[in-house]
Design an enzyme around this catalytic site. Structure first.
Site, short mmCIF file in Angstrom:
data_model
loop_
_atom_site.label_atom_id
_atom_site.label_comp_id
_atom_site.label_asym_id
_atom_site.label_seq_id
_atom_site.Cartn_x
_atom_site.Cartn_y
_atom_site.Cartn_z
N HIS A 28 0.85 -1.20 0.00
CA HIS A 28 0.00 0.00 0.00
C HIS A 28 0.88 1.24 0.00
O HIS A 28 1.30 1.72 1.04
CB HIS A 28 -0.92 -0.05 1.24
CG HIS A 28 -1.84 1.13 1.38
ND1 HIS A 28 -2.87 1.16 2.29
CD2 HIS A 28 -1.90 2.33 0.74
CE1 HIS A 28 -3.50 2.31 2.21
NE2 HIS A 28 -2.93 3.05 1.28
N HIS B 126 -9.70 1.66 0.14
CA HIS B 126 -9.38 2.28 1.43
C HIS B 126 -10.68 2.30 2.24
O HIS B 126 -11.71 2.81 1.76
CB HIS B 126 -8.93 3.73 1.23
CG HIS B 126 -7.54 3.88 0.69
ND1 HIS B 126 -7.13 3.32 -0.49
CD2 HIS B 126 -6.47 4.55 1.18
CE1 HIS B 126 -5.86 3.63 -0.71
NE2 HIS B 126 -5.43 4.38 0.30
N ASP C 245 2.12 4.03 2.67
CA ASP C 245 1.05 4.88 2.13
C ASP C 245 1.63 5.98 1.23
O ASP C 245 1.60 5.84 0.01
CB ASP C 245 0.21 5.48 3.27
CG ASP C 245 -1.22 5.76 2.87
OD1 ASP C 245 -1.60 5.43 1.73
OD2 ASP C 245 -1.98 6.29 3.70
N ASP C 246 2.08 7.08 1.82
CA ASP C 246 2.64 8.20 1.05
C ASP C 246 3.96 8.60 1.71
O ASP C 246 4.01 9.58 2.48
CB ASP C 246 1.65 9.37 1.05
CG ASP C 246 0.32 8.98 0.42
OD1 ASP C 246 0.25 8.89 -0.82
OD2 ASP C 246 -0.63 8.70 1.17
N GLU D 192 -10.15 4.15 7.48
CA GLU D 192 -9.02 5.03 7.80
C GLU D 192 -9.55 6.19 8.66
O GLU D 192 -9.12 6.39 9.78
CB GLU D 192 -8.38 5.55 6.51
CG GLU D 192 -7.22 6.51 6.71
CD GLU D 192 -6.67 7.09 5.40
OE1 GLU D 192 -7.39 7.04 4.36
OE2 GLU D 192 -5.54 7.62 5.40
N HIS E 290 1.20 4.92 -2.54
CA HIS E 290 0.74 5.69 -3.70
C HIS E 290 1.96 6.30 -4.38
O HIS E 290 2.73 7.01 -3.72
CB HIS E 290 -0.22 6.79 -3.26
CG HIS E 290 -1.41 6.27 -2.49
ND1 HIS E 290 -2.64 6.07 -3.08
CD2 HIS E 290 -1.54 5.88 -1.20
CE1 HIS E 290 -3.48 5.60 -2.17
NE2 HIS E 290 -2.85 5.47 -1.02
N1 HPA Z 1 -6.23 7.77 2.03
C1 HPA Z 1 -7.03 8.00 0.99
N2 HPA Z 1 -6.58 8.38 -0.17
C2 HPA Z 1 -5.27 8.50 -0.35
C3 HPA Z 1 -4.39 8.27 0.68
C4 HPA Z 1 -4.90 7.87 1.94
O1 HPA Z 1 -4.18 7.64 2.94
N3 HPA Z 1 -3.16 8.49 0.20
C5 HPA Z 1 -3.28 8.83 -1.08
N4 HPA Z 1 -4.56 8.85 -1.42
ZN ZN Z 2 -3.48 4.97 0.85
#
Ligand code: HPA
Ligand code: ZN
Length: 339
Positions: free
Chosen positions: A17, A197, A278-279, A200, A19
């Site tokens: 996971h 997703h 994630d990012d 979260e 992006h």
């Molecule tokens: N959540 C939802 N969308 C996203 C995320 C995330 O953590 N990161 C990049 N797009």
């Molecule tokens: Zn994500």
């Protein structure tokens, strides 16, 4: 470096996971802006980095979409993907499943082929040049309509045999999985695996919808499922993995501290948990930093860390042969490591 830190950095890992757009480091964002004749509203990469102070998911997404503007040409998509894969390789990642959300680009006039060809070429080159196995999950944005998502699905069909699956990201609250039942049914009908997703920032009911209405193959995040013990039991029964992103949850204020992160509770509930970045550029860490900081904050044992790494490979969209080789490489690494 502590023993745990060097153990985690060298441990063979899967990342399921992340992006691609979220791995754009401030320096590269400035380089691409200059290359493409764009002016950013920050004076320098360090000024940009200092702006990474998020209050919730939306405050992050606003900046993340703004950063996406510097990606315009096929080479830009190639460069950002290749940079992540090089970094992942150094980090001990041997399998990476990368997410990209083409709607950020196609709605601005960038061709879908520009996005897909750039990313897929970097994935292919990394397989040869770095011996890293990776694949692509195309995500739709949930703040857009189901018709928009359907259009994306049509657009990516020429690359269908090179796509691992279809996912969904973006602003969660107010955009539940049930909004996209027809879209995900269409994805399934076309033979794609699906992830979304969920949980979260959204409630357990969103995770339930993802499981029961969409019948997802994997859940991205999933944290809030803990509020519904029957749902947890159902996720365990279906053997669905959660791609948990601890530093993301910390930076987006989903948890007040890593010590209070539900990772341990998710593991104790019997869920198939994986740890991911994630990012990574925005949240202050790649997959190793996520594991290292969780190990410290939650006092994870060596076995816990090894289980998390193993879970990454059992949850990956890979062949049984690739999975078994990866698990064997973990076993040899653990046997040879002297704490
Ligand atoms: N959540 C939802 N969308 C996203 C995320 C995330 O953590 N990161 C990049 N797009
Ligand atoms: Zn994500």
């Amino acid at each position: 470096m502590t023993n745990y830190e060097s153990f985690i950095r060298g441990l063979p890992k899967a990342e399921l996971h992340m992006h691609i757009e979220g791995s754009l480091e401030p320096r590269m964002m400035f380089d691409l802006a200059a290359r493409n004749g764009l002016k950013l509203r920050w004076g320098s990469p360090s000024e940009l980095q200092a702006a990474y102070q998020f209050t919730n998911l939306q405050s992050f997404l606003d900046l993340y979409y703004e950063g996406c503007r510097v990606l315009i040409h096929e080479q830009d998509f190639y460069d950002v993907t290749a940079a992540y894969l090089r970094r992942a390789k150094q980090d001990g990642v041997i399998r990476a499943e990368l997410l990209i959300g083409p709607q950020s680009f196609t709605t601005r006039g960038v061709g879908i082929e520009t996005v897909m060809n750039g990313v897929l070429r970097a994935i292919e080159d990394a397989r040869h040049d770095l011996a890293i196995s990776s694949g692509l999950i195309v995500t739709a944005q949930r703040h857009r309509t189901e018709a928009d998502a359907m259009l994306l699905l049509d657009q990516i069909m020429p690359w269908s045999d090179r796509i691992l699956g279809i996912g969904m990201g973006g602003a969660e609250v107010g955009n539940p999985p049930s909004k996209f039942v027809n879209f995900f049914r269409a994805c399934r009908d076309r033979g794609f695996r699906i992830t979304i997703h969920a949980g979260e920032e959204g409630p357990a009911s969103y995770v339930r919808e993802a499981v029961e209405l969409l019948r997802v193959d994997r859940i991205d995040h999933g944290n809030s499922c803990l509020a519904d013990p029957e749902l947890v039991a159902e996720i365990v029964r279906r053997k669905l993995a959660l791609t948990v992103c601890p530093l993301s949850n910390l930076r987006l204020k989903g948890v007040p501290s890593l010590e209070q992160h539900p990772l341990r509770a998710l593991i104790n509930a019997g869920l198939h948990v994986t740890v991911n970045s994630d990012d990574p550029s925005y949240f202050g860490g790649y997959v190793s930093e996520n594991l290292i900081e969780c190990q410290r904050a939650l006092d994870l044992s060596l076995n816990d860390v090894v289980d998390l790494a193993r879970n990454g490979f059992t949850a990956a969209f890979i062949s049984p042969d690739e999975r078994d080789k990866a698990l064997a490489s973990i076993d040899s690494y653990v046997a040879a490591f002297r704490m």
